[in-house]
Scaffold this motif. Structure first.
Motif, short mmCIF file in Angstrom:
data_model
loop_
_atom_site.label_atom_id
_atom_site.label_comp_id
_atom_site.label_asym_id
_atom_site.label_seq_id
_atom_site.Cartn_x
_atom_site.Cartn_y
_atom_site.Cartn_z
N TYR A 186 16.36 15.14 -0.08
CA TYR A 186 16.74 13.75 -0.51
C TYR A 186 15.57 12.61 -0.30
O TYR A 186 15.21 12.32 0.96
N SER A 187 15.00 11.99 -1.29
CA SER A 187 14.02 10.99 -1.20
C SER A 187 13.88 9.98 -2.43
O SER A 187 13.95 10.52 -3.71
N ASP A 188 13.40 8.80 -2.05
CA ASP A 188 13.33 7.74 -3.06
C ASP A 188 11.90 7.73 -3.62
O ASP A 188 11.42 6.90 -4.69
N SER A 189 10.86 8.30 -2.72
CA SER A 189 9.51 7.91 -2.86
C SER A 189 8.33 8.87 -3.32
O SER A 189 8.58 10.05 -3.01
N HIS A 190 7.62 8.61 -4.22
CA HIS A 190 6.69 9.57 -4.90
C HIS A 190 5.83 9.98 -3.65
O HIS A 190 5.05 11.08 -3.96
N ASN A 191 5.81 9.31 -2.43
CA ASN A 191 4.95 9.80 -1.60
C ASN A 191 5.37 10.94 -0.92
O ASN A 191 5.00 11.87 -0.13
N ASP A 192 6.73 11.34 -1.22
CA ASP A 192 7.60 12.57 -0.77
C ASP A 192 7.49 13.65 -1.66
O ASP A 192 8.20 14.76 -1.54
N ASP B 233 0.79 -1.17 0.06
CA ASP B 233 0.01 0.20 0.16
C ASP B 233 0.88 1.37 -0.07
O ASP B 233 0.61 2.33 -0.61
N TYR B 234 2.00 1.21 0.79
CA TYR B 234 2.77 2.31 0.82
C TYR B 234 3.63 2.50 -0.39
O TYR B 234 3.48 3.93 -1.12
N LYS B 235 3.89 1.61 -1.28
CA LYS B 235 4.59 1.69 -2.53
C LYS B 235 3.58 2.18 -3.64
O LYS B 235 3.79 2.90 -4.51
N ALA B 236 2.22 1.89 -3.21
CA ALA B 236 1.20 2.26 -4.22
C ALA B 236 0.54 3.55 -4.03
O ALA B 236 -0.16 4.38 -4.57
N GLY B 237 1.14 4.23 -2.88
CA GLY B 237 0.71 5.67 -2.39
C GLY B 237 -0.57 5.38 -1.75
O GLY B 237 -1.34 6.59 -1.75
N VAL B 238 -1.09 4.57 -1.24
CA VAL B 238 -2.53 4.41 -0.84
C VAL B 238 -2.62 3.66 0.80
O VAL B 238 -3.38 3.57 1.34
N LEU B 239 -1.42 3.96 1.30
CA LEU B 239 -1.26 3.72 2.77
C LEU B 239 -2.09 4.48 3.77
O LEU B 239 -2.17 5.54 3.76
N ASP B 240 -2.95 3.61 4.72
CA ASP B 240 -3.63 4.03 5.75
C ASP B 240 -2.41 4.22 6.96
O ASP B 240 -2.44 3.21 7.34
N ILE B 241 -1.90 5.44 7.11
CA ILE B 241 -0.80 5.68 7.89
C ILE B 241 -1.30 5.28 9.53
O ILE B 241 -0.34 4.66 10.16
N HIS B 242 -2.42 5.61 9.74
CA HIS B 242 -2.69 5.43 11.19
C HIS B 242 -3.04 3.87 11.65
O HIS B 242 -2.42 3.38 12.37
N ALA B 243 -3.57 3.17 10.59
CA ALA B 243 -3.90 1.82 10.88
C ALA B 243 -2.08 0.88 10.75
O ALA B 243 -2.33 -0.08 11.49
N THR C 123 16.41 10.48 -4.99
CA THR C 123 17.43 9.57 -4.74
C THR C 123 17.05 7.99 -4.72
O THR C 123 15.95 7.66 -3.93
N ASN C 124 17.66 7.33 -5.58
CA ASN C 124 17.27 6.11 -5.78
C ASN C 124 15.76 5.91 -6.21
O ASN C 124 14.94 5.11 -5.43
N PRO C 125 15.17 6.77 -6.87
CA PRO C 125 13.80 7.13 -6.86
C PRO C 125 13.19 5.79 -7.53
O PRO C 125 13.57 4.97 -8.36
N ASP C 126 11.82 5.61 -6.92
CA ASP C 126 10.98 4.76 -7.21
C ASP C 126 10.64 5.05 -8.97
O ASP C 126 10.72 6.33 -9.16
N ALA C 127 9.95 4.17 -9.64
CA ALA C 127 9.46 4.46 -11.13
C ALA C 127 8.74 5.82 -11.22
O ALA C 127 8.85 6.42 -12.06
N THR C 128 7.71 5.86 -10.29
CA THR C 128 6.96 7.18 -10.35
C THR C 128 7.59 8.26 -9.90
O THR C 128 7.66 9.37 -10.78
N LEU C 129 8.47 8.53 -8.97
CA LEU C 129 9.13 9.78 -8.76
C LEU C 129 10.30 9.91 -9.88
O LEU C 129 10.49 11.00 -10.11
N ARG C 130 10.86 8.79 -10.46
CA ARG C 130 11.73 8.97 -11.42
C ARG C 130 11.18 9.72 -12.62
O ARG C 130 11.81 10.60 -13.12
N ASP C 131 9.99 9.34 -12.97
CA ASP C 131 9.51 9.78 -13.99
C ASP C 131 8.92 11.07 -13.84
O ASP C 131 9.07 12.26 -14.53
N TYR C 132 8.60 11.51 -12.65
CA TYR C 132 8.14 13.02 -12.16
C TYR C 132 9.39 13.84 -12.08
O TYR C 132 9.24 15.09 -12.70
#
Length: 228
Positions: free
Chosen positions: A185-191, A47-57, A204-213
């Motif tokens: 510096y971040s790897d994640s599209h969540n950031d 879910d985190y990698k997909a950007g849909v994480l329920d952070i509280h849960a 930094t070491n970006p996931d595919a979504t962040l690299r494209d962005y």
């Protein structure tokens, strides 16, 4: 004027996810139900990698086991976790990146969505004094008291990273405008929200979504873990 240098942690300064690995470590220790927790841990990570994480849960699931044990026992387990899992994964290039900013006199901070119990000792390895992480509630609010198993405060996740960073800067009597340059510096599209806030976003070491962005935005891309 000193600059501001912010670092995500998982897959940015370390080539692994410390939260997910701690979950696997708890399974190894036998302090959580292996099959149920492993499935839950993997689902949250997806879910985190997909950007849909329920952070509280997610925080409740990860923190609940901590309430069953003393702080001394948890520290002993975390020391073992650092020795077996984290320290062997740390690469010199990541240590050097942080050292360069420190040597330049920059104000440095690790800003991570992983909780402070897991990440505090990791930030220490990098010599970063300030850690912004998801906060863990204690029984009476005292920092050395047993954990309740619940999160507290604003989670440092997505836009929450901006909120927490600005709260920290305000506590120092500072705002973004007090720094000529601010790095994140971040790897994640969540950031992406915090990356867009600084003057110098580095994917930094970006996931595919962040690299494209980042490529479309003209941001610097740093593949820190690639062989030199």
């Amino acid at each position: 004027m000193a600059n501001l240098a912010l670092f995500d942690l998982d897959h940015t300064l370390i080539p692994t996810d410390s939260d997910h690995e701690w979950g696997r470590f708890m399974v190894k220790l036998g302090i959580v139900d292996a099959e149920r927790f492993a499935q839950q841990n993997d689902r949250f990570y997806a879910d985190y990698k997909a950007g849909v994480l329920d952070i509280h849960a997610y925080l409740v699931a990860m923190l609940t086991p901590l309430a069953k044990y003393s702080r001394a026992q948890l520290k002993a387990w975390h020391d073992q976790y650092m020795h077996e899992v984290i320290r062997p994964a740390i690469v010199p290039a990541a240590l050097e990146l942080v050292r360069r900013h420190k040597d330049a006199g920059d104000l440095c901070c690790v800003v991570t969505a992983t909780n402070e119990f897991i990440t505090g000792p990791i930030a220490d390895v990098f010599g970063v004094d300030k850690l912004i992480a998801c906060e863990v509630e204690t029984v009476d609010g005292h920092p050395d008291s047993p954990y309740t198993g619940r999160p507290t405060g604003t989670p440092s996740y997505r836009e929450g990273k901006i909120v927490r960073t600005e709260q920290w800067l305000a506590s120092l009597g500072k705002t973004w405008s007090d720094f000529e340059r601010s790095y994140f510096y971040s790897d994640s599209h969540n950031d992406i929200p915090l990356l867009e806030k600084v003057t110098d976003p580095i994917a930094t070491n970006p996931d595919a979504t962040l690299r494209d962005y980042a490529q479309k935005a003209g941001w610097r891309i740093l593949d820190l873990f690639q062989p030199s």
